[in-house]
Design an enzyme around this catalytic site. Structure first.
Site, PDB file in Angstrom:
ATOM      1  CG  ASP A  26      -2.187   0.960   1.060  1.00 37.39           C
ATOM      2  OD1 ASP A  26      -2.461   1.575  -0.045  1.00 37.39           O
ATOM      3  OD2 ASP A  26      -2.721   1.067   2.130  1.00 37.39           O
ATOM      4  CG  ASN A  74      -8.031  -2.051  -5.087  1.00 39.10           C
ATOM      5  OD1 ASN A  74      -7.081  -2.913  -4.930  1.00 39.10           O
ATOM      6  ND2 ASN A  74      -8.254  -0.823  -4.208  1.00 39.10           N
TER       7      ASN A  74
HETATM    8  C1  IPE Z   1      -5.544  -2.813   0.028  1.00 41.27           C
HETATM    9  O1  IPE Z   1      -5.235  -1.267  -0.351  1.00 41.27           O
HETATM   10  C2  IPE Z   1      -5.345  -3.374  -1.456  1.00 41.27           C
HETATM   11  C3  IPE Z   1      -4.214  -3.717  -2.008  1.00 41.27           C
HETATM   12  C4  IPE Z   1      -3.148  -3.374  -1.552  1.00 41.27           C
HETATM   13  C5  IPE Z   1      -4.293  -4.481  -3.261  1.00 41.27           C
HETATM   14  P1  IPE Z   1      -5.884  -0.209  -0.415  1.00 41.27           P
HETATM   15  O2  IPE Z   1      -5.488   1.036  -0.573  1.00 41.27           O
HETATM   16  O3  IPE Z   1      -7.207  -0.431  -1.504  1.00 41.27           O
HETATM   17  O4  IPE Z   1      -7.014  -0.177   0.912  1.00 41.27           O
HETATM   18  P2  IPE Z   1      -7.778   0.746   1.662  1.00 41.27           P
HETATM   19  O5  IPE Z   1      -9.072   0.838   0.789  1.00 41.27           O
HETATM   20  O6  IPE Z   1      -7.165   1.991   1.913  1.00 41.27           O
HETATM   21  O7  IPE Z   1      -8.117  -0.061   3.210  1.00 41.27           O
HETATM   22  C1  IPE Z   2      -1.545   0.187  -3.408  1.00 36.16           C
HETATM   23  O1  IPE Z   2      -1.173   1.448  -3.348  1.00 36.16           O
HETATM   24  C2  IPE Z   2      -1.824  -0.381  -4.667  1.00 36.16           C
HETATM   25  C3  IPE Z   2      -3.151  -0.945  -4.939  1.00 36.16           C
HETATM   26  C4  IPE Z   2      -4.035  -1.037  -3.962  1.00 36.16           C
HETATM   27  C5  IPE Z   2      -3.469  -1.387  -6.281  1.00 36.16           C
HETATM   28  P1  IPE Z   2      -2.572   2.566  -3.379  1.00 36.16           P
HETATM   29  O2  IPE Z   2      -3.055   2.888  -4.907  1.00 36.16           O
HETATM   30  O3  IPE Z   2      -3.573   2.130  -2.499  1.00 36.16           O
HETATM   31  O4  IPE Z   2      -1.924   4.042  -2.582  1.00 36.16           O
HETATM   32  P2  IPE Z   2      -2.379   5.080  -1.833  1.00 36.16           P
HETATM   33  O5  IPE Z   2      -2.944   4.059  -0.496  1.00 36.16           O
HETATM   34  O6  IPE Z   2      -3.656   5.747  -2.533  1.00 36.16           O
HETATM   35  O7  IPE Z   2      -1.480   5.890  -1.428  1.00 36.16           O
HETATM   36 MG    MG Z   3      -4.133   2.351  -0.499  1.00 33.91          MG
END
Ligand code: IPE
Ligand code: IPE
Ligand code: MG
Length: 252
Positions: A26, A74
């Site tokens: 993340d 997602n």
């Molecule tokens: C969790 O990350 C899912 C992945 C790392 C693929 P998110 O960024 O989607 O999580 P939330 O929604 O902030 O909890």
């Molecule tokens: C994790 O990084 C990757 C996926 C969930 C696909 P994020 O895209 O969630 O990055 P933040 O949390 O917005 O910084």
């Molecule tokens: Mg995230």
């Protein structure tokens, strides 16, 4: 060893490795934003961390590494971001096949893969097939994955088997239930790592992490490289896992 200071990797006890490491990758978006770039740039930069962490785990001799790459939730992101992630997935699978072959790693996938675009599914199947001969680490990608989806799906399949007389209700236990999950045959994670300073599980492996050690770090995913991974493993080795017993029982 450099200047008498031991590398973090050398401090890891090879006799006490986790069998299975799971990672919630993340912070790509925030990493990019901090650099004045768009979110996609963050995702692209995160690929290097995927490669480094995969190599680091294989170097240590870890048997299973599960990476949460795309959740069911997602799918609710902006269309352009989803498309960019899917395109990146296909190109990364192509470019990283070499890394998988060199390191004797086989690729597996968990999640609702049927919901992925057909180009992604096709590429996944190609790499899964090509790497199936590898006998070292298993790299498990969680794609279009969520734990509640998985548990509900398991309940449906189990109900069907009960209806057809293949399983008796009285025989259902933890082990039998586990066989209906997408992680069937894979040991539960010993440690779950989450980057980016969020303290939540976000629908990941809820059943499987019942007794996992949780490791949270503020490091954003594109900055989570080999040494950060080794640091997490080192900390894991300094935890006492009691599984309900007392500390005295564990030490005896
Ligand atoms: C969790 O990350 C899912 C992945 C790392 C693929 P998110 O960024 O989607 O999580 P939330 O929604 O902030 O909890
Ligand atoms: C994790 O990084 C990757 C996926 C969930 C696909 P994020 O895209 O969630 O990055 P933040 O949390 O917005 O910084
Ligand atoms: Mg995230």
């Amino acid at each position: 060893m450099i200047n008498g200071i031991m590398d973090i990797k050398d401090q890891i006890n090879k006799e006490n490795l986790p069998s299975h490491v799971a990672v919630i990758m993340d912070g790509n978006g925030r990493w990019a934003k901090a650099k004045g770039k768009n979110r996609i740039f963050g995702h692209k930069s995160g690929v290097k961390s995927v490669r480094e962490v995969t190599e680091a785990a294989a170097e240590l001799g870890i048997k299973y590494l599960t990476l949460y790459a795309f959740s069911t939730e997602n799918w609710n992101r902006p269309r352009e971001e989803i498309n960019a992630l899917m395109t990146l997935l296909v190109s990364s699978l192509s470019s990283e096949t070499k890394t998988l072959m060199t390191n004797n790693i086989r690729l597996l996938v968990i999640g609702d893969v049927e919901s992925l675009p057909s180009v992604v599914l096709k590429k996944l199947n190609t790499v899964i097939h090509k790497t199936s001969v590898n006998t070292g680490m298993s790299l498990i990608l969680a794609l279009s994955y969520s734990s509640r989806w998985e548990i509900v799906n398991a309940a449906k399949k189990l109900a069907k088997d009960v209806q057809e007389g293949k399983v008796l209700t009285k025989d259902i236990d933890n082990d039998i239930f586990s066989e209906y999950l997408t992680t069937s045959g894979i040991p539960d994670p010993d440690i779950l790592i989450r980057t980016s300073g969020e303290f939540r599980i976000s629908n990941f492996l809820l059943w499987q992490i019942a007794y996992s050690e949780l490791y949270f770090t503020n490091i954003l995913w594109p900055d989570f490289r080999k040494d950060e991974f080794f640091k997490a493993i080192f900390e894991f080795q300094n935890r006492e896992r009691r599984f309900g017993k007392t500390s005295e029982q564990i030490k005896a």
